[in-house]
Scaffold this motif. Structure first.
Motif, PDB file in Angstrom:
ATOM      1  N   ASP A  61       0.840  -1.193   0.000  1.00 33.40           N
ATOM      2  CA  ASP A  61       0.000   0.000   0.000  1.00 33.40           C
ATOM      3  C   ASP A  61       0.881   1.250   0.000  1.00 33.40           C
ATOM      4  O   ASP A  61       2.108   1.159  -0.096  1.00 33.40           O
ATOM      5  CB  ASP A  61      -0.982  -0.020   1.173  1.00 33.40           C
ATOM      6  CG  ASP A  61      -0.319   0.065   2.541  1.00 33.40           C
ATOM      7  OD1 ASP A  61       0.852   0.485   2.637  1.00 33.40           O
ATOM      8  OD2 ASP A  61      -0.999  -0.273   3.525  1.00 33.40           O
ATOM      9  N   ALA A  62       0.265   2.410   0.111  1.00 36.48           N
ATOM     10  CA  ALA A  62       0.982   3.684   0.042  1.00 36.48           C
ATOM     11  C   ALA A  62       2.007   3.845   1.158  1.00 36.48           C
ATOM     12  O   ALA A  62       2.984   4.586   1.009  1.00 36.48           O
ATOM     13  CB  ALA A  62      -0.018   4.847   0.086  1.00 36.48           C
ATOM     14  N   ASP A  63       1.818   3.160   2.278  1.00 32.88           N
ATOM     15  CA  ASP A  63       2.769   3.216   3.393  1.00 32.88           C
ATOM     16  C   ASP A  63       3.854   2.151   3.302  1.00 32.88           C
ATOM     17  O   ASP A  63       4.690   2.047   4.185  1.00 32.88           O
ATOM     18  CB  ASP A  63       2.027   3.061   4.726  1.00 32.88           C
ATOM     19  CG  ASP A  63       1.106   4.217   5.026  1.00 32.88           C
ATOM     20  OD1 ASP A  63       1.384   5.344   4.551  1.00 32.88           O
ATOM     21  OD2 ASP A  63       0.098   4.007   5.731  1.00 32.88           O
ATOM     22  N   TYR A  96      -9.088  -5.167   2.833  1.00 28.03           N
ATOM     23  CA  TYR A  96      -9.450  -4.682   1.508  1.00 28.03           C
ATOM     24  C   TYR A  96     -10.244  -5.747   0.769  1.00 28.03           C
ATOM     25  O   TYR A  96     -10.033  -6.943   0.966  1.00 28.03           O
ATOM     26  CB  TYR A  96      -8.197  -4.376   0.692  1.00 28.03           C
ATOM     27  CG  TYR A  96      -7.494  -3.101   1.073  1.00 28.03           C
ATOM     28  CD1 TYR A  96      -7.932  -1.876   0.574  1.00 28.03           C
ATOM     29  CD2 TYR A  96      -6.377  -3.121   1.902  1.00 28.03           C
ATOM     30  CE1 TYR A  96      -7.277  -0.706   0.885  1.00 28.03           C
ATOM     31  CE2 TYR A  96      -5.714  -1.950   2.224  1.00 28.03           C
ATOM     32  CZ  TYR A  96      -6.161  -0.739   1.725  1.00 28.03           C
ATOM     33  OH  TYR A  96      -5.518   0.418   2.039  1.00 28.03           O
ATOM     34  N   LYS A 126      -4.071   6.725   0.514  1.00 23.93           N
ATOM     35  CA  LYS A 126      -4.532   6.600   1.900  1.00 23.93           C
ATOM     36  C   LYS A 126      -5.568   7.680   2.154  1.00 23.93           C
ATOM     37  O   LYS A 126      -5.348   8.852   1.854  1.00 23.93           O
ATOM     38  CB  LYS A 126      -3.374   6.769   2.897  1.00 23.93           C
ATOM     39  CG  LYS A 126      -2.473   5.563   2.975  1.00 23.93           C
ATOM     40  CD  LYS A 126      -3.197   4.424   3.637  1.00 23.93           C
ATOM     41  CE  LYS A 126      -2.240   3.292   3.901  1.00 23.93           C
ATOM     42  NZ  LYS A 126      -2.849   2.182   4.568  1.00 23.93           N
ATOM     43  N   HIS A 127      -6.705   7.277   2.710  1.00 23.55           N
ATOM     44  CA  HIS A 127      -7.780   8.221   2.977  1.00 23.55           C
ATOM     45  C   HIS A 127      -7.811   8.687   4.422  1.00 23.55           C
ATOM     46  O   HIS A 127      -8.419   9.707   4.729  1.00 23.55           O
ATOM     47  CB  HIS A 127      -9.118   7.596   2.599  1.00 23.55           C
ATOM     48  CG  HIS A 127      -9.216   7.331   1.132  1.00 23.55           C
ATOM     49  ND1 HIS A 127      -8.882   6.117   0.584  1.00 23.55           N
ATOM     50  CD2 HIS A 127      -9.553   8.126   0.109  1.00 23.55           C
ATOM     51  CE1 HIS A 127      -9.033   6.187  -0.725  1.00 23.55           C
ATOM     52  NE2 HIS A 127      -9.441   7.388  -1.046  1.00 23.55           N
ATOM     53  N   HIS A 129      -5.377   9.154   8.142  1.00 22.03           N
ATOM     54  CA  HIS A 129      -4.076   9.100   8.812  1.00 22.03           C
ATOM     55  C   HIS A 129      -4.325   9.285  10.300  1.00 22.03           C
ATOM     56  O   HIS A 129      -5.383   9.771  10.714  1.00 22.03           O
ATOM     57  CB  HIS A 129      -3.112  10.158   8.256  1.00 22.03           C
ATOM     58  CG  HIS A 129      -3.490  11.566   8.596  1.00 22.03           C
ATOM     59  ND1 HIS A 129      -3.081  12.185   9.747  1.00 22.03           N
ATOM     60  CD2 HIS A 129      -4.271  12.461   7.950  1.00 22.03           C
ATOM     61  CE1 HIS A 129      -3.569  13.403   9.792  1.00 22.03           C
ATOM     62  NE2 HIS A 129      -4.314  13.599   8.710  1.00 22.03           N
ATOM     63  N   ALA A 138      -7.349  12.200   5.508  1.00 23.56           N
ATOM     64  CA  ALA A 138      -6.060  12.628   4.940  1.00 23.56           C
ATOM     65  C   ALA A 138      -6.215  13.810   3.992  1.00 23.56           C
ATOM     66  O   ALA A 138      -5.307  14.613   3.845  1.00 23.56           O
ATOM     67  CB  ALA A 138      -5.382  11.462   4.223  1.00 23.56           C
ATOM     68  N   ASP A 162      -9.297   2.180   3.972  1.00 22.49           N
ATOM     69  CA  ASP A 162      -7.884   1.777   3.916  1.00 22.49           C
ATOM     70  C   ASP A 162      -7.693   0.368   4.485  1.00 22.49           C
ATOM     71  O   ASP A 162      -6.690   0.063   5.126  1.00 22.49           O
ATOM     72  CB  ASP A 162      -6.985   2.769   4.665  1.00 22.49           C
ATOM     73  CG  ASP A 162      -7.003   4.163   4.063  1.00 22.49           C
ATOM     74  OD1 ASP A 162      -7.332   4.302   2.871  1.00 22.49           O
ATOM     75  OD2 ASP A 162      -6.671   5.126   4.795  1.00 22.49           O
ATOM     76  N   LYS A 164      -9.216  -0.987   6.937  1.00 26.07           N
ATOM     77  CA  LYS A 164      -9.401  -1.071   8.388  1.00 26.07           C
ATOM     78  C   LYS A 164     -10.853  -0.764   8.750  1.00 26.07           C
ATOM     79  O   LYS A 164     -11.445   0.183   8.244  1.00 26.07           O
ATOM     80  CB  LYS A 164      -8.478  -0.084   9.092  1.00 26.07           C
ATOM     81  CG  LYS A 164      -7.020  -0.419   8.899  1.00 26.07           C
ATOM     82  CD  LYS A 164      -6.146   0.551   9.671  1.00 26.07           C
ATOM     83  CE  LYS A 164      -4.700   0.188   9.501  1.00 26.07           C
ATOM     84  NZ  LYS A 164      -4.102   0.710   8.317  1.00 26.07           N
TER      85      LYS A 164
END
Length: 194
Positions: A61-63, A96, A126-127, A129, A138, A162, A164
């Motif tokens: 993912d983006a992280d 997801y 990511k939507h 944070h 985000a 995301d 979660k």
């Protein structure tokens, strides 16, 4: 994760690959996706349908966090659904989940390529944070999935953002940072591009 037995072939199957299918006499049977697809191909008069099976894949993912996705294909008459999902313990309302629909005679490997591209686009953003005050939006847009909160006779959903699970009250608290703002709520079929 408790495996279940396919009514037709007797195979022990993980719950994510089981379909609770109605039969012509009105009863329901638990079928593995392969047996379900065989029944659907026969019902839809589709000759030569082969049940595609794919090995799980890991995507970042983006992280930079890794996510393992499993696949399931279901023949739905004249369409085929290819789904990818994360296994998040015994809770099916986490992780997801992606889907793509196409014609039943489509090349399954072409569909897999399209689905993986869709997954990579979604994972690159990511939507939410987290900061000292907790979860925050985000940017100004949030994409996610509506799920059952798991409470029998419950009237509130939860959302998955995301990958979660976020409880409805917690999601409301996140949105309070935008008090006074306008919003647009658009509901999309899981196979649509969000």
């Amino acid at each position: 994760m408790t495996e279940q037995t396919c009514f037709r072939c007797g195979a022990r199957t993980p719950p994510y690959d089981i379909v609770n299918a109605a039969s012509s006499d009105g009863t329901y049977r638990l079928l593995c996706s392969g047996c379900f697809n065989e029944d659907m191909a026969q019902w839809a008069d589709i000759v030569g349908f082969e049940h595609p099976q794919f090995t799980p894949v890991r995507l970042l993912d983006a992280d930079g966090d890794s996510h393992e996705f499993h696949f399931r294909s279901l023949l739905l008459g004249d369409q085929i659904s290819l789904e990818a999902f994360e296994l998040a313990g015994n809770d099916e309302s986490e992780g997801y989940r992606f889907q793509i629909l196409d014609e039943s005679q489509s090349d399954p490997f072409v569909l897999l390529g399209k689905l993986v591209q869709k997954m990579m686009r979604a994972l690159s953003v990511k939507h939410l944070h987290e900061d000292a005050s907790g979860l925050q939006v985000a940017g100004t847009m949030v994409r996610g999935r509506i799920e059952w909160d798991g409470v029998e006779d419950g009237r509130l959903p939860c959302v998955v953002i995301d990958g979660k699970r976020v409880e409805w009250n917690d999601f409301g608290a996140i949105l309070m940072a935008f008090e006074g703002w306008q919003f647009r709520l658009e509901l999309l079929d899981p196979s649509d591009e969000a």
